[in-house]
Design a protein around this motif. Structure first.
Motif, PDB file in Angstrom:
ATOM      1  N   ALA A   1       0.837  -1.195   0.000  1.00 62.21           N
ATOM      2  CA  ALA A   1       0.000   0.000   0.000  1.00 62.21           C
ATOM      3  C   ALA A   1       0.873   1.246   0.000  1.00 62.21           C
ATOM      4  O   ALA A   1       2.047   1.195   0.374  1.00 62.21           O
ATOM      5  N   PRO A   2       0.322   2.394  -0.406  1.00 60.93           N
ATOM      6  CA  PRO A   2       1.120   3.627  -0.417  1.00 60.93           C
ATOM      7  C   PRO A   2       1.772   3.946   0.916  1.00 60.93           C
ATOM      8  O   PRO A   2       2.914   4.399   0.962  1.00 60.93           O
ATOM      9  N   ALA A   3       1.063   3.706   2.027  1.00 57.31           N
ATOM     10  CA  ALA A   3       1.647   4.013   3.333  1.00 57.31           C
ATOM     11  C   ALA A   3       2.864   3.155   3.619  1.00 57.31           C
ATOM     12  O   ALA A   3       3.901   3.655   4.092  1.00 57.31           O
ATOM     13  N   SER A   4       2.772   1.858   3.333  1.00 55.16           N
ATOM     14  CA  SER A   4       3.911   0.979   3.608  1.00 55.16           C
ATOM     15  C   SER A   4       5.107   1.358   2.736  1.00 55.16           C
ATOM     16  O   SER A   4       6.260   1.290   3.193  1.00 55.16           O
ATOM     17  N   LEU A   5       4.855   1.775   1.505  1.00 58.52           N
ATOM     18  CA  LEU A   5       5.956   2.205   0.644  1.00 58.52           C
ATOM     19  C   LEU A   5       6.539   3.531   1.122  1.00 58.52           C
ATOM     20  O   LEU A   5       7.745   3.776   0.985  1.00 58.52           O
ATOM     21  N   SER A   6       5.703   4.392   1.710  1.00 58.20           N
ATOM     22  CA  SER A   6       6.225   5.639   2.274  1.00 58.20           C
ATOM     23  C   SER A   6       7.217   5.350   3.387  1.00 58.20           C
ATOM     24  O   SER A   6       8.255   6.015   3.496  1.00 58.20           O
ATOM     25  N   LEU A   7       6.923   4.354   4.225  1.00 57.18           N
ATOM     26  CA  LEU A   7       7.846   3.997   5.302  1.00 57.18           C
ATOM     27  C   LEU A   7       9.129   3.395   4.738  1.00 57.18           C
ATOM     28  O   LEU A   7      10.229   3.683   5.230  1.00 57.18           O
ATOM     29  N   VAL A   8       9.003   2.566   3.716  1.00 54.08           N
ATOM     30  CA  VAL A   8      10.191   2.018   3.057  1.00 54.08           C
ATOM     31  C   VAL A   8      11.118   3.148   2.624  1.00 54.08           C
ATOM     32  O   VAL A   8      12.339   3.099   2.840  1.00 54.08           O
ATOM     33  N   ARG A   9      10.551   4.181   2.024  1.00 52.00           N
ATOM     34  CA  ARG A   9      11.356   5.269   1.461  1.00 52.00           C
ATOM     35  C   ARG A   9      11.821   6.260   2.519  1.00 52.00           C
ATOM     36  O   ARG A   9      12.733   7.044   2.264  1.00 52.00           O
ATOM     37  N   LEU A  10      11.189   6.218   3.689  1.00 51.38           N
ATOM     38  CA  LEU A  10      11.595   7.077   4.804  1.00 51.38           C
ATOM     39  C   LEU A  10      12.763   6.481   5.580  1.00 51.38           C
ATOM     40  O   LEU A  10      13.558   7.214   6.177  1.00 51.38           O
ATOM     41  N   THR A  11      12.894   5.166   5.564  1.00 48.71           N
ATOM     42  CA  THR A  11      13.864   4.482   6.425  1.00 48.71           C
ATOM     43  C   THR A  11      15.295   4.879   6.062  1.00 48.71           C
ATOM     44  O   THR A  11      15.689   4.869   4.902  1.00 48.71           O
ATOM     45  N   VAL A  12      16.077   5.188   7.099  1.00 54.64           N
ATOM     46  CA  VAL A  12      17.462   5.599   6.876  1.00 54.64           C
ATOM     47  C   VAL A  12      18.269   4.437   6.299  1.00 54.64           C
ATOM     48  O   VAL A  12      18.114   3.289   6.719  1.00 54.64           O
ATOM     49  N   PRO A  13      19.125   4.698   5.310  1.00 55.82           N
ATOM     50  CA  PRO A  13      19.854   3.621   4.616  1.00 55.82           C
ATOM     51  C   PRO A  13      21.108   3.187   5.369  1.00 55.82           C
ATOM     52  O   PRO A  13      22.227   3.395   4.912  1.00 55.82           O
ATOM     53  N   ILE A  14      20.896   2.575   6.532  1.00 56.42           N
ATOM     54  CA  ILE A  14      22.033   2.115   7.332  1.00 56.42           C
ATOM     55  C   ILE A  14      22.104   0.588   7.294  1.00 56.42           C
ATOM     56  O   ILE A  14      21.099  -0.093   7.093  1.00 56.42           O
ATOM     57  N   LYS A  15      23.309   0.068   7.496  1.00 52.47           N
ATOM     58  CA  LYS A  15      23.481  -1.349   7.748  1.00 52.47           C
ATOM     59  C   LYS A  15      23.597  -1.542   9.255  1.00 52.47           C
ATOM     60  O   LYS A  15      24.236  -0.737   9.932  1.00 52.47           O
ATOM     61  N   ALA A  16      22.952  -2.567   9.775  1.00 56.20           N
ATOM     62  CA  ALA A  16      22.922  -2.737  11.222  1.00 56.20           C
ATOM     63  C   ALA A  16      22.829  -4.208  11.579  1.00 56.20           C
ATOM     64  O   ALA A  16      22.512  -5.060  10.741  1.00 56.20           O
ATOM     65  N   GLU A  17      23.072  -4.494  12.846  1.00 54.96           N
ATOM     66  CA  GLU A  17      23.051  -5.870  13.329  1.00 54.96           C
ATOM     67  C   GLU A  17      21.631  -6.367  13.566  1.00 54.96           C
ATOM     68  O   GLU A  17      21.289  -7.497  13.248  1.00 54.96           O
ATOM     69  N   LYS A  18      20.744  -5.503  14.118  1.00 58.49           N
ATOM     70  CA  LYS A  18      19.446  -5.994  14.561  1.00 58.49           C
ATOM     71  C   LYS A  18      18.372  -4.932  14.330  1.00 58.49           C
ATOM     72  O   LYS A  18      18.567  -3.756  14.664  1.00 58.49           O
ATOM     73  N   ALA A  19      17.241  -5.341  13.765  1.00 61.29           N
ATOM     74  CA  ALA A  19      16.146  -4.407  13.490  1.00 61.29           C
ATOM     75  C   ALA A  19      14.814  -5.035  13.878  1.00 61.29           C
ATOM     76  O   ALA A  19      14.656  -6.262  13.897  1.00 61.29           O
TER      77      ALA A  19
END
Length: 484
Positions: free
Chosen positions: A142-160
């Protein structure tokens, strides 16, 4: 249904069938053509049905999942060799006599050259058929879920952690840069379909049942994302849609997600969520969010604000109730409840919290922005948190996307207005005076802030430039007009 039944062998057969048929975003688009594909995006299936009559596997998959048409069992058996009985037993297909229909949506999805299939409930409203949806409905892409995808900071991390995972779309996007992923939801069907989506896409995912942070008590994460059930609705359990509403009062679900986030974040970890919040009479929504974020570095953006009537109409239509007998009574009850809560408007936007000491900036920004916005979010926080108390020693340069626009009477010595405009990120515009425009124009990295201001002060015979313009320069650095 047993969540463990979608085993490795069936997953492999499904993937093989999808790949052999080229049941991908590109494959479907090529088969349908631009006109039918665009119509299907508007929930109109007639043109797509005309384009999918060959009887081959791709046409069968499109008709079953995307067009929601019944087909002979033999057609499905050719598209999914040796798997139809299992798919019926799992409830992915419904069988009536010798006819099959999809009970779930399995849809190709792609972004940034990555390709997946997402399992969710069937898309409602095809060809104008609008019926109320089940309370445990699992929303797909849905548009909202894609908005969150595009908002998320592009970091690599151990645990999310993905709170309110739904069909698991956030986890798919995080899988290639996060060591360990945990996804939670209160809806058992969502958990089941998320497990299936993860298995189909060969994503390792720890899926847990529970509300908010309860399933991860005592754990900390480098990144928390959430597209929570944020709709602000009366607490009527019998009418609640799990994917969008809770039993929490007002915007309390968002408040708790934000307030409790630092307890579940590593130092320097991130919490990012989509949210609705109430604009209560006599209160400033910015101050309310600042109370939630406390002393953590945070940025809230209100992308839209609706009055109560607009808000109620939006979500009653979303539930498929527009035009139904119960619509007027539900409308009236919802509006009365919002009025009792002293709600004069509802804000819609996003909240970013970085788990380091800092302050909260909250703003309205209903304008077009660059997507994905996540890299800009990361850059903005780095700018704010890296800004020294004394700016005078910094050597600044202009952003490479910065343009200056001027307006005024022809032949005038000075323009009436000067606007600095960025083309990327939030695409901000800042009206400045001739002094600040001159300062920015001199920012080529050679002279320091103090040296430029001193030169301008000497030229203009003024001794107040530092006091007046250093705060404005700090704002231009924060918003990316200038870099150091």
């Amino acid at each position: 249904m047993d969540v463990h039944v979608l085993g490795v062998e069936l997953v492999d057969r499904l993937r093989a069938a999808f790949e052999a048929a080229e049941y991908t975003v590109d494959g479907v688009a090529e088969r349908l053509g631009p006109q039918a594909n665009a119509a299907l995006a508007r929930n109109e299936t007639t043109l797509a049905y005309r384009r999918t009559g060959s009887g081959d596997a791709l046409d069968t998959m499109i008709r079953l999942f995307l067009l929601q048409r019944e087909l002979p069992r033999e057609s499905a058996a050719q598209a999914f060799p040796g798997a139809v009985d299992e798919l019926v037993a799992l409830g992915i297909f419904n069988q009536t006599g010798r006819q099959l229909a999809a009970a779930l949506d399995i849809r190709p999805y792609a972004e940034d050259e990555r390709h997946w299939w997402v399992i969710a409930d069937l898309t409602p409203g095809l060809d104008g058929r609008r019926q109320p949806i089940r309370s445990d409905y699992v929303l797909g892409i849905a548009p909202a879920s894609l908005s969150l995808v595009r908002l998320t900071v592009p970091i690599k991390a151990e645990k999310a952690l993905d709170i309110g995972t739904g069909c698991g779309i956030q986890a798919l996007h995080l899988a290639d840069r996060i060591g360990r992923l945990v996804a939670t939801d209160v809806n058992p069907r969502a958990l089941q379909l998320t497990r299936w989506t993860a298995a189909l896409n060969r994503v390792e995912l720890d899926v847990r049942d529970g509300s908010l942070y309860e399933p991860v008590a005592g754990e900390r994460f480098d990144l928390i994302v959430s597209n929570p059930p944020y709709v602000i609705a009366p607490p009527a359990a019998e009418a609640r849609l799990t994917y969008r509403e809770t039993g929490f009062a007002g915007d309390a679900v968002v408040e708790q997600l934000v307030r409790q986030a630092p307890q579940h974040l590593t130092e320097g970890g991130w919490c990012q969520l989509l949210a609705n919040w109430t604009c209560v009479r006599g209160q400033d929504w910015r101050e309310r969010i600042a109370e939630w974020t406390g002393d953590r570095s945070s940025w809230a953006v209100q992308r839209e604000q609706l009055d109560p009537a607009e808000y109620v109409e939006l979500w009653l239509r979303d539930a498929g109730l527009h035009g139904r007998p119960e619509y007027p009574s539900r409308y009236d009850a919802w509006l009365r409840w919002l009025d009792e809560q002293q709600v004069e408007a509802i804000g819609m936007g996003w909240i970013n919290l970085h788990n380091v000491a800092g302050s909260t900036h909250a703003e309205e920004w209903p304008y077009e922005i660059e997507q994905p916005i996540g890299p800009h979010v990361l850059d903005r926080f780095e700018r704010i948190e890296g800004l020294p108390a004394d700016l005078t020693g910094l050597h600044l340069t202009m952003a490479d996307d910065l343009v200056q626009e001027t307006a005024g009477q022809p032949g005038a010595e000075d323009p009436a207005t000067i606007v600095l405009r960025r083309q990327r990120g939030m695409r901000r515009a800042e009206q400045v005076d001739t002094v600040l425009a001159g300062f920015v124009g001199a920012c080529d990295g050679e002279l320091s802030v103090g040296q430029i201001l001193d030169a301008l002060a000497s030229l203009l015979e003024r001794d107040d430039l530092h006091a007046e313009y250093l705060p404005k320069i700090a704002g231009l650095i924060t918003d990316g007009f200038l870099s150091h």
